[in-house]
Write an enzyme that holds these catalytic residues in place. Sequence first.
Site, PDB file in Angstrom:
ATOM      1  N   LYS A 226       2.016  -4.222   6.690  1.00 34.68           N
ATOM      2  CA  LYS A 226       2.763  -3.654   5.238  1.00 34.68           C
ATOM      3  C   LYS A 226       3.882  -3.591   5.343  1.00 34.68           C
ATOM      4  CE  LYS A 226      -1.971  -4.673   3.685  1.00 34.68           C
ATOM      5  NZ  LYS A 226      -2.136  -5.988   2.975  1.00 34.68           N
TER       6      LYS A 226
ATOM      7  N   TYR B 246      -2.624  -0.994  10.504  1.00 33.60           N
ATOM      8  CA  TYR B 246      -2.368  -1.513   9.654  1.00 33.60           C
ATOM      9  C   TYR B 246      -1.219  -1.539   8.834  1.00 33.60           C
ATOM     10  CZ  TYR B 246      -3.951  -1.390   4.864  1.00 33.60           C
ATOM     11  OH  TYR B 246      -4.051  -2.041   3.304  1.00 33.60           O
TER      12      TYR B 246
ATOM     13  N   SER C 103       0.934  -1.712   0.106  1.00 36.79           N
ATOM     14  CA  SER C 103      -0.055  -0.201   0.118  1.00 36.79           C
ATOM     15  C   SER C 103       0.660   1.091  -0.229  1.00 36.79           C
ATOM     16  CB  SER C 103      -0.812  -0.110   1.088  1.00 36.79           C
ATOM     17  OG  SER C 103      -1.385   1.270   1.646  1.00 36.79           O
TER      18      SER C 103
HETATM   19  P1  NAD Z   1     -11.178  -6.801   1.224  1.00 37.10           P
HETATM   20  O1  NAD Z   1     -11.948  -6.295   2.988  1.00 37.10           O
HETATM   21  O2  NAD Z   1     -12.519  -6.092  -0.430  1.00 37.10           O
HETATM   22  O3  NAD Z   1     -10.889  -8.025   0.660  1.00 37.10           O
HETATM   23  C1  NAD Z   1      -9.499  -9.378   1.495  1.00 37.10           C
HETATM   24  C2  NAD Z   1      -9.864  -9.921   1.614  1.00 37.10           C
HETATM   25  O4  NAD Z   1      -9.251 -10.886   2.739  1.00 37.10           O
HETATM   26  C3  NAD Z   1     -11.452 -10.529   2.284  1.00 37.10           C
HETATM   27  O5  NAD Z   1     -12.537 -10.820   1.336  1.00 37.10           O
HETATM   28  C4  NAD Z   1     -11.494 -11.099   4.019  1.00 37.10           C
HETATM   29  O6  NAD Z   1     -12.562 -11.740   3.808  1.00 37.10           O
HETATM   30  C5  NAD Z   1     -10.473 -11.870   2.892  1.00 37.10           C
HETATM   31  N1  NAD Z   1      -9.352 -12.137   4.315  1.00 37.10           N
HETATM   32  C6  NAD Z   1      -8.700 -11.449   5.230  1.00 37.10           C
HETATM   33  N2  NAD Z   1      -8.663 -11.957   6.556  1.00 37.10           N
HETATM   34  C7  NAD Z   1      -8.358 -13.889   6.063  1.00 37.10           C
HETATM   35  C8  NAD Z   1      -7.642 -14.548   6.630  1.00 37.10           C
HETATM   36  N3  NAD Z   1      -6.606 -14.551   7.144  1.00 37.10           N
HETATM   37  N4  NAD Z   1      -7.560 -15.792   5.622  1.00 37.10           N
HETATM   38  C9  NAD Z   1      -8.225 -15.308   4.195  1.00 37.10           C
HETATM   39  N5  NAD Z   1      -8.796 -14.312   4.180  1.00 37.10           N
HETATM   40  C10 NAD Z   1      -9.040 -13.392   4.843  1.00 37.10           C
HETATM   41  O7  NAD Z   1     -10.426  -5.637   1.154  1.00 37.10           O
HETATM   42  P2  NAD Z   1      -9.682  -5.158  -0.128  1.00 37.10           P
HETATM   43  O8  NAD Z   1     -10.323  -3.176  -0.617  1.00 37.10           O
HETATM   44  O9  NAD Z   1      -9.995  -5.766  -2.161  1.00 37.10           O
HETATM   45  O10 NAD Z   1      -8.270  -5.400  -0.128  1.00 37.10           O
HETATM   46  C11 NAD Z   1      -7.367  -6.465  -0.544  1.00 37.10           C
HETATM   47  C12 NAD Z   1      -5.949  -6.362  -0.455  1.00 37.10           C
HETATM   48  O11 NAD Z   1      -4.964  -5.279  -0.701  1.00 37.10           O
HETATM   49  C13 NAD Z   1      -5.265  -6.183   1.389  1.00 37.10           C
HETATM   50  O12 NAD Z   1      -4.566  -6.955   1.741  1.00 37.10           O
HETATM   51  C14 NAD Z   1      -5.644  -4.749   1.469  1.00 37.10           C
HETATM   52  O13 NAD Z   1      -4.780  -4.229   2.723  1.00 37.10           O
HETATM   53  C15 NAD Z   1      -4.890  -4.139  -0.169  1.00 37.10           C
HETATM   54  N6  NAD Z   1      -4.925  -2.718  -0.071  1.00 37.10           N
HETATM   55  C16 NAD Z   1      -6.460  -1.935  -0.688  1.00 37.10           C
HETATM   56  C17 NAD Z   1      -5.805  -0.708  -0.845  1.00 37.10           C
HETATM   57  C18 NAD Z   1      -7.540   0.244  -1.009  1.00 37.10           C
HETATM   58  O14 NAD Z   1      -7.915   1.605  -0.935  1.00 37.10           O
HETATM   59  N7  NAD Z   1      -8.855  -1.416  -0.840  1.00 37.10           N
HETATM   60  C19 NAD Z   1      -5.226   0.020  -0.403  1.00 37.10           C
HETATM   61  C20 NAD Z   1      -3.898  -1.151  -0.212  1.00 37.10           C
HETATM   62  C21 NAD Z   1      -3.172  -2.269  -0.108  1.00 37.10           C
HETATM   63  C1  WQD Z   2      -9.103  10.319   0.597  1.00 39.62           C
HETATM   64  C2  WQD Z   2      -9.110  11.566   0.987  1.00 39.62           C
HETATM   65  C3  WQD Z   2      -9.699  11.879   2.856  1.00 39.62           C
HETATM   66  C4  WQD Z   2     -13.661   9.924   4.221  1.00 39.62           C
HETATM   67  C5  WQD Z   2      -6.871   5.344   3.293  1.00 39.62           C
HETATM   68  C6  WQD Z   2      -5.698   4.123   3.962  1.00 39.62           C
HETATM   69  C7  WQD Z   2      -4.793   3.166   3.055  1.00 39.62           C
HETATM   70  C8  WQD Z   2      -5.351   2.778   1.579  1.00 39.62           C
HETATM   71  C9  WQD Z   2      -6.502   3.523   1.252  1.00 39.62           C
HETATM   72  C10 WQD Z   2      -4.902   0.459   2.440  1.00 39.62           C
HETATM   73  C11 WQD Z   2      -8.829  11.895   1.922  1.00 39.62           C
HETATM   74  C12 WQD Z   2     -10.542  12.009   2.464  1.00 39.62           C
HETATM   75  C13 WQD Z   2     -12.111  10.738   3.443  1.00 39.62           C
HETATM   76  C14 WQD Z   2     -15.062  10.898   4.318  1.00 39.62           C
HETATM   77  C15 WQD Z   2     -13.225  12.465   2.981  1.00 39.62           C
HETATM   78  N1  WQD Z   2      -6.037   1.538   2.784  1.00 39.62           N
HETATM   79  N2  WQD Z   2     -11.765  11.599   3.270  1.00 39.62           N
HETATM   80  N3  WQD Z   2     -14.851  12.547   4.134  1.00 39.62           N
HETATM   81  O1  WQD Z   2      -7.007   7.806   3.754  1.00 39.62           O
HETATM   82  O2  WQD Z   2      -5.715   8.019   1.437  1.00 39.62           O
HETATM   83  O3  WQD Z   2      -5.997   5.988   2.399  1.00 39.62           O
HETATM   84  O4  WQD Z   2      -6.960   3.907   1.845  1.00 39.62           O
HETATM   85  O5  WQD Z   2      -3.804   0.516   2.126  1.00 39.62           O
HETATM   86  O6  WQD Z   2      -3.583   2.860   3.820  1.00 39.62           O
HETATM   87  O7  WQD Z   2      -4.998   5.194   5.051  1.00 39.62           O
HETATM   88  O8  WQD Z   2      -8.006   7.268   1.692  1.00 39.62           O
HETATM   89  O9  WQD Z   2     -10.353   6.571   1.218  1.00 39.62           O
HETATM   90  O10 WQD Z   2     -10.205   7.276   2.986  1.00 39.62           O
HETATM   91  O11 WQD Z   2      -9.307   8.678   2.020  1.00 39.62           O
HETATM   92  O12 WQD Z   2     -12.951  13.887   2.851  1.00 39.62           O
HETATM   93  O13 WQD Z   2     -15.698  10.692   4.252  1.00 39.62           O
HETATM   94  O14 WQD Z   2     -11.009  11.085   1.542  1.00 39.62           O
HETATM   95  O15 WQD Z   2      -9.527  13.147   3.929  1.00 39.62           O
HETATM   96  O16 WQD Z   2      -7.907  13.156   2.010  1.00 39.62           O
HETATM   97  P1  WQD Z   2      -6.856   6.815   2.513  1.00 39.62           P
HETATM   98  P2  WQD Z   2     -10.038   7.484   2.270  1.00 39.62           P
END
Ligand code: NAD
Ligand code: WQD
Length: 336
Positions: A153, A149, A124
């Site tokens: 990562k 969190y 991330s």
């Molecule tokens: P999500 O929660 O929709 O998907 C994650 C999946 O993992 C879920 O289906 C959950 O049931 C499963 N899971 C969690 N713990 C588990 C375990 N112990 N065993 C088996 N399954 C398990 O999230 P997403 O948005 O699809 O994210 C996928 C990956 O990408 C995650 O690792 C997340 O941290 C990473 N990521 C997401 C974002 C984002 O903003 N969505 C940004 C950067 C990184």
């Molecule tokens: C985006 C912008 C908020 C909600 C997070 C995690 C990051 C990654 C992606 C997993 C910011 C603003 C948000 C609201 C708002 N996830 N905001 N009102 O914080 O960039 O990243 O998700 O790895 O690790 O930290 O994403 O969508 O929460 O926020 O004004 O109700 O929107 O302040 O500027 P963020 P976000």
Amino acid sequence: MKILVTGGAGFIGSHTLVELNAAGHDTVVVDNLSNSNRKSLERVAELTGKEIPFYEVDIRDRKGLNRVMEAHHFDACIHFAGLKAVGESVEKPWEYYENNIGGTLTLLDVMRHHGCKNIIFSSSATVYGDPAIIPITEECPKGHCTNPYGQTKSMLEEIMMDMQKADKEWNIVLLRYFNPIGAHPSGRIGENPNGIPNNLMPYITQVAIGKRKELGVFGNDYPTPDGTGVRDYIHVCDLAAAHVCALKAIIRQSGIGIYNIGTGHGYSVLDMVKAFIRVNGVDVPYSIKPRRAGDIATCYCNPAKAKAELGWEAIYGLEEMVRDSWNWQKNNPNGY
Ligand code: NAD
Ligand code: WQD
């Protein structure tokens, strides 16, 4: 190739399954459904015309993972499974370290025992903390993560790098995702948050559909063009496609590859709200609220390395991102 997809029932995993199958790969899903619903996999089957073998297994369950790996010979694993709510991780640090780090350690161990040492890991942009350089390149030093969190990562990246140093058979791709939004253009799969959304786009779509009264914009006094936070939003289908490109690279090269997966464009919160209203013709009432703890002003990347080495770049723009987010919400007002 035959690919183990952990967390495949989730938001990014389900979209990646569609791309992988379209590219001719075979996929097997392991997910404990802690943050997802098996209906997403039914929808993926509908979109791909293929049944996706699914094991309801927790990645911390060594016996369960062994069963899966004995039943299939995998060429690589794409590892999405993990907990991802920043705020919750501050409340429940142990649960986050145990699930994300404990689970990944078990997965890596089972993989190596079965001779599968190719892995693509969902990292991330959060590992950059408050970034030292904008746009962020992969050379940008990692920063201080203000929440457990983000720490999971960053630590998992270090763990995998150390493992690769010690055993050159490992091929590891760390994809640092920026802010994934949007949904499959069919409107059949999308993001399905539980409870009050933490992230901006699902909050906007829930306001637009009338589930929530108004969007709170967290701060308008940041050093950005309009004072609201700037992020690199990326269409989830573009993000999914990056995994297909990374798979091609993982068999060509050995070692560690680290890539930013974003568009390289920064949009503010108000840019997003205005684009959503303009493209979709719906209203999104909002008001300015105080800053949210832990937020940074600006975060967007330089994605040139992924283009040069993986042959990947984002093709969807802001209009498609806000259109597809709304299309998913409107067609599935209560999620799956
Ligand atoms: P999500 O929660 O929709 O998907 C994650 C999946 O993992 C879920 O289906 C959950 O049931 C499963 N899971 C969690 N713990 C588990 C375990 N112990 N065993 C088996 N399954 C398990 O999230 P997403 O948005 O699809 O994210 C996928 C990956 O990408 C995650 O690792 C997340 O941290 C990473 N990521 C997401 C974002 C984002 O903003 N969505 C940004 C950067 C990184
Ligand atoms: C985006 C912008 C908020 C909600 C997070 C995690 C990051 C990654 C992606 C997993 C910011 C603003 C948000 C609201 C708002 N996830 N905001 N009102 O914080 O960039 O990243 O998700 O790895 O690790 O930290 O994403 O969508 O929460 O926020 O004004 O109700 O929107 O302040 O500027 P963020 P976000």
